[in-house]
Design a protein around this motif. Structure first.
Motif, PDB file in Angstrom:
ATOM      1  N   ARG A  64       2.484   0.737  -7.499  1.00  0.00           N
ATOM      2  CA  ARG A  64       1.491  -0.291  -7.808  1.00  0.00           C
ATOM      3  C   ARG A  64       0.973  -1.004  -6.549  1.00  0.00           C
ATOM      4  O   ARG A  64       1.191  -2.202  -6.357  1.00  0.00           O
ATOM      5  CB  ARG A  64       2.052  -1.294  -8.814  1.00  0.00           C
ATOM      6  CG  ARG A  64       2.607  -0.661 -10.093  1.00  0.00           C
ATOM      7  CD  ARG A  64       2.811  -1.687 -11.169  1.00  0.00           C
ATOM      8  NE  ARG A  64       1.519  -2.114 -11.713  1.00  0.00           N
ATOM      9  CZ  ARG A  64       1.392  -3.191 -12.526  1.00  0.00           C
ATOM     10  NH1 ARG A  64       2.440  -3.909 -12.850  1.00  0.00           N
ATOM     11  NH2 ARG A  64       0.185  -3.511 -12.979  1.00  0.00           N
TER      12      ARG A  64
ATOM     13  N   THR B 140       0.841  -1.198   0.000  1.00  0.00           N
ATOM     14  CA  THR B 140       0.000   0.000   0.000  1.00  0.00           C
ATOM     15  C   THR B 140       0.866   1.234   0.000  1.00  0.00           C
ATOM     16  O   THR B 140       1.984   1.231   0.544  1.00  0.00           O
ATOM     17  CB  THR B 140      -0.961   0.024   1.205  1.00  0.00           C
ATOM     18  OG1 THR B 140      -1.919   1.078   1.016  1.00  0.00           O
ATOM     19  CG2 THR B 140      -0.239   0.251   2.515  1.00  0.00           C
ATOM     20  N   LEU B 141       0.367   2.275  -0.649  1.00  0.00           N
ATOM     21  CA  LEU B 141       1.055   3.564  -0.703  1.00  0.00           C
ATOM     22  C   LEU B 141       0.331   4.513   0.234  1.00  0.00           C
ATOM     23  O   LEU B 141      -0.854   4.802   0.053  1.00  0.00           O
ATOM     24  CB  LEU B 141       1.048   4.114  -2.129  1.00  0.00           C
ATOM     25  CG  LEU B 141       1.791   5.426  -2.350  1.00  0.00           C
ATOM     26  CD1 LEU B 141       3.286   5.253  -2.110  1.00  0.00           C
ATOM     27  CD2 LEU B 141       1.551   5.953  -3.768  1.00  0.00           C
TER      28      LEU B 141
ATOM     29  N   ASP C 141       3.082   8.318  -8.498  1.00  0.00           N
ATOM     30  CA  ASP C 141       3.599   7.368  -7.509  1.00  0.00           C
ATOM     31  C   ASP C 141       2.750   6.103  -7.461  1.00  0.00           C
ATOM     32  O   ASP C 141       3.280   4.997  -7.293  1.00  0.00           O
ATOM     33  CB  ASP C 141       3.657   8.025  -6.122  1.00  0.00           C
ATOM     34  CG  ASP C 141       4.804   9.018  -5.992  1.00  0.00           C
ATOM     35  OD1 ASP C 141       5.715   8.989  -6.838  1.00  0.00           O
ATOM     36  OD2 ASP C 141       4.778   9.829  -5.048  1.00  0.00           O
ATOM     37  N   LEU C 142       1.443   6.241  -7.615  1.00  0.00           N
ATOM     38  CA  LEU C 142       0.583   5.053  -7.668  1.00  0.00           C
ATOM     39  C   LEU C 142       0.952   4.186  -8.865  1.00  0.00           C
ATOM     40  O   LEU C 142       0.980   2.949  -8.769  1.00  0.00           O
ATOM     41  CB  LEU C 142      -0.884   5.463  -7.754  1.00  0.00           C
ATOM     42  CG  LEU C 142      -1.536   6.000  -6.476  1.00  0.00           C
ATOM     43  CD1 LEU C 142      -2.887   6.632  -6.803  1.00  0.00           C
ATOM     44  CD2 LEU C 142      -1.712   4.895  -5.450  1.00  0.00           C
TER      45      LEU C 142
ATOM     46  N   LEU D 149      -4.829   4.046 -10.677  1.00  0.00           N
ATOM     47  CA  LEU D 149      -4.489   3.711  -9.295  1.00  0.00           C
ATOM     48  C   LEU D 149      -3.317   2.737  -9.220  1.00  0.00           C
ATOM     49  O   LEU D 149      -2.989   2.255  -8.135  1.00  0.00           O
ATOM     50  CB  LEU D 149      -5.712   3.101  -8.595  1.00  0.00           C
ATOM     51  CG  LEU D 149      -6.943   3.999  -8.472  1.00  0.00           C
ATOM     52  CD1 LEU D 149      -8.107   3.232  -7.875  1.00  0.00           C
ATOM     53  CD2 LEU D 149      -6.627   5.234  -7.630  1.00  0.00           C
ATOM     54  N   GLY D 150      -2.691   2.451 -10.348  1.00  0.00           N
ATOM     55  CA  GLY D 150      -1.537   1.565 -10.366  1.00  0.00           C
ATOM     56  C   GLY D 150      -1.798   0.230 -11.018  1.00  0.00           C
ATOM     57  O   GLY D 150      -0.862  -0.523 -11.294  1.00  0.00           O
TER      58      GLY D 150
ATOM     59  N   LEU E 157       0.826  12.076  -6.603  1.00  0.00           N
ATOM     60  CA  LEU E 157       0.148  10.857  -6.186  1.00  0.00           C
ATOM     61  C   LEU E 157      -0.099   9.906  -7.344  1.00  0.00           C
ATOM     62  O   LEU E 157       0.206   8.706  -7.252  1.00  0.00           O
ATOM     63  CB  LEU E 157      -1.175  11.208  -5.487  1.00  0.00           C
ATOM     64  CG  LEU E 157      -2.009  10.018  -5.010  1.00  0.00           C
ATOM     65  CD1 LEU E 157      -1.222   9.138  -4.060  1.00  0.00           C
ATOM     66  CD2 LEU E 157      -3.290  10.510  -4.334  1.00  0.00           C
TER      67      LEU E 157
ATOM     68  N   ILE F 243      -5.415   0.623  -1.061  1.00  0.00           N
ATOM     69  CA  ILE F 243      -5.115   1.990  -0.645  1.00  0.00           C
ATOM     70  C   ILE F 243      -6.057   2.375   0.491  1.00  0.00           C
ATOM     71  O   ILE F 243      -7.107   1.758   0.689  1.00  0.00           O
ATOM     72  CB  ILE F 243      -5.248   3.013  -1.798  1.00  0.00           C
ATOM     73  CG1 ILE F 243      -6.647   2.980  -2.413  1.00  0.00           C
ATOM     74  CG2 ILE F 243      -4.176   2.771  -2.850  1.00  0.00           C
ATOM     75  CD1 ILE F 243      -6.894   4.065  -3.448  1.00  0.00           C
TER      76      ILE F 243
ATOM     77  N   VAL G  77      -4.860  -2.341  -7.632  1.00  0.00           N
ATOM     78  CA  VAL G  77      -5.710  -2.080  -6.467  1.00  0.00           C
ATOM     79  C   VAL G  77      -7.030  -2.831  -6.602  1.00  0.00           C
ATOM     80  O   VAL G  77      -7.751  -2.679  -7.590  1.00  0.00           O
ATOM     81  CB  VAL G  77      -5.993  -0.572  -6.308  1.00  0.00           C
ATOM     82  CG1 VAL G  77      -7.036  -0.337  -5.221  1.00  0.00           C
ATOM     83  CG2 VAL G  77      -4.714   0.168  -5.973  1.00  0.00           C
TER      84      VAL G  77
END
Length: 610
Positions: free
Chosen positions: A280, A238-239, A275-276, A353-354, A272, A284, A357
């Motif tokens: 990955r 998780t980020l 980075d997502l 969102l990567g 954000l 979240i 998720v």
């Protein structure tokens, strides 16, 4: 009066006699780090962003770094029980310092990075902090400006100026035996942190949370949410972009270390999405504001590309699909439409969102059925929960497989929820705080009778699912005697893409009104669509008939959720937004109602002038 409880999935940590070995169950949070390094030294615990790339940090390496910083704190004279301020944005060093402070038995006092000089002075003074770690030169300037009023403050270290290295250097004569001895001395019932509440009214109160509170919350949440923390298809990660000064962020941090889930940090929301995409995450954790903005930005982007109708159809299909899943199995036609939109729309949202998720946890305020159904239909299951600083974040939660959309879930394992006769939510459990720092009257008021009185209003259904209906202190009473809980209609109005903030007014007034602010990012798109000059600002547009008509649609949608007596009859549009920086929002994005009412008294009077 209604009451509901869930048995604990993991029993509370019991204290042991002094002298027990680290990791033997005495409950100090630093033991989680030591145990992980012993059991799985090569497990990747963190992703640390350096020079634009994510660098793996193993359990062994993290434990070594924690010990080095802990030795430095001992060398600097930080004693058992001393308070250490931590004024920084969400970053790897925040977590490193937190666990090092816990290793030596000291107490972390988080301070929001956006805090004013007066807020910094109050928190460091009231807590009696002997040291403070700040992030930037500006933070250093703020602390220096109030230092005359902080007689206990001995050390100030700045992260951007090599503060971690400075702390480590102070421990060059401190051996590992001293670090281990300090860690072994920590008891589960001792104070781990003092978190100062946002202070929507009055000065913030210091909420005292123990190592036991965090262990109880982490142990049971990891078991309750095991599909997130023990993903069989992907290595869980998780980020974290929530402020670590907030209890939600801290609970996530401890839970990830407890479950040995890879954790990344990002401080700048402007980074954000990037980075997502590179980190990955598999799940979240966020507040409703972020989910609202993800939806609204995606919708506006589609409209600007001439694909607004496609997006709206996809959104309607996602919502219908989620509702059908809730009540059985979607029909063939709905499944076909859903599959088509999955390729055209949903996959792109998940990619933003990567791409990995599957779950998102939402807390801090109600998200609402519309967005919860939308995201589940897109392929991201949003689990709404409820809690406060005083409950170490988690008090209730919708868990995978036990979701009731529109509620904030059932009591956390080991937690009992009671609804008092006046509708107030009362909580009892191992995560409930012990007291407010230096405030016995407030402690007695909040914890009287063995229950924590939340100040929130709610209802429990027969299966124990909790619905939040408002706050006692935010209840408006109109001149006609009607009690109005603002949260429901405010959330509905704020769901409109053009609305940034909404505050309902009407206490002792003949009817309910509202102040609205316009979303600065959405306004240019709206002006282009409606033929308004690009240079026109809110001062010129505040009374524009087309803008007022658009905002009336938002108000009408809000009014549809409440009774006639609770509906907004008139509203005023403000030229500036409510933000943390201008003091109208708390750092956790709650409205400072008393401040807004004071500063916009003239606009409120205009609502009732006719």
């Amino acid at each position: 009066m209604r009451e509901f409880s869930i048995p604990a999935l993991v029993e509370p940590v019991e204290p042991v006699e002094p002298g027990g070995a680290a990791g033997d169950g005495q409950g100090g949070l630093a033991d989680l780090v030591t145990q992980a390094a012993t059991d799985e030294p090569d497990t990747v615990m963190f992703g640390r962003k350096l020079d634009g790339r994510w660098e793996d940090v193993t359990a062994s390496r993290f434990a070594t770094e924690v010990d080095q910083v802990a030795a430095g704190l001992i060398g600097a004279g930080i004693g058992h029980g001393d308070r250490v301020g931590l004024l920084a944005r969400t970053r790897y060093e925040w977590t490193l310092l937190d666990f090092a402070i816990w290793t030596v038995g000291a107490v972390t006092v988080p301070v929001y990075a956006t805090s004013s000089a007066e807020q910094v002075r109050w928190i460091l003074s009231d807590s009696g902090a002997v040291a403070c770690v700040v992030e930037t030169a500006e933070h250093q300037r703020i602390v220096d400006s109030v230092r005359d009023g902080l007689p206990d403050l001995v050390h100030v270290w700045q992260l951007d100026a090599g503060g971690v290295d400075d702390i480590v250097a102070a421990g060059h004569t401190v051996d590992d035996a001293k670090v281990r001895a300090r860690q072994r001395a920590v008891r589960a019932e001792e104070v781990a942190t003092i978190i100062y509440t946002s202070g929507t009214t009055g000065r913030p109160k210091g909420c005292v949370l123990t190592h036991r509170n965090f262990r109880f919350d982490a142990d049971n949440s990891v078991e309750l949410l095991h599909p997130l923390f023990r993903d069989e298809r992907e290595a869980p990660a998780t980020l974290l972009f929530l402020p670590l000064a907030h209890v939600f962020g801290r609970a996530v941090q401890v839970g990830c270390v407890r479950a040995r889930v890879r954790l990344g940090h990002t401080a700048d929301v402007n980074d954000l999405l990037a980075d997502l995409a590179t980190f990955r995450p598999t799940f979240i954790l966020s507040v409703p504001y972020v989910f609202e903005r993800v939806y609204n930005r995606a919708r506006q982007r589609a409209r600007s590309q001439g694909r607004g109708a496609v997006f709206d159809a996809a959104a309607a299909t996602a919502t219908a699909y989620s509702r059908a899943v809730e009540h059985g199995r979607p029909g063939l036609g709905l499944r076909i439409r859903h599959a088509i939109f999955d390729r055209l729309v949903y996959a792109k949202l998940r990619a933003a969102l990567g791409g990995k998720v599957r779950y998102a946890v939402s807390g801090g305020a109600p998200l609402g059925e519309r967005l919860t159904h939308f995201f589940r239909g897109v392929g991201v299951v949003v689990l709404e929960g409820y809690g406060l600083t005083e409950t170490t974040a988690g008090a209730t939660m919708n868990s995978p497989g036990q979701i009731r959309i529109g509620t904030v879930g059932r009591p956390f394992p080991g937690t009992t929820i009671r609804i008092a006769d006046d509708g107030e939510i009362l909580i009892r459990g191992g995560q409930v705080f012990s007291r407010y720092w230096n405030d016995e009257p407030a402690s007695a008021e909040a914890l009287g009778g063995g229950w924590f009185a939340t100040g929130d209003l709610g209802a429990l259904d027969s299966d124990g699912y909790l619905t939040i209906t408002g706050r006692k202190k935010e209840l408006l009473v109109t001149a006609g005697g009607k009690n109005v809980a603002p949260a429901v209609i405010e959330d509905r109005i704020r769901a409109h893409p053009l609305v940034s903030q909404c505050i309902v007014v009407g206490d002792n007034r003949p009817f309910v009104g509202a102040l609205l602010t316009v979303d600065a990012e959405m306004l240019p798109h709206w002006k282009a669509e409606h033929g308004k000059p690009a240079q026109a600002g809110m001062v010129a547009l505040r009374d524009d008939p087309d803008l007022l008509a658009e905002l009336q649609q938002a108000v009408d949608a809000g009014n549809a959720a409440v009774s006639r007596a609770e509906s907004v009859r008139r509203f005023r549009v403000l030229t500036d937004d409510f933000t943390v920086d201008n003091g109208y929002l708390t750092p956790s994005l709650k409205l400072r109602r008393n401040v807004i009412a004071r500063d916009f008294a003239e606009q409120i009077e205009q609502i009732y002038a006719r």
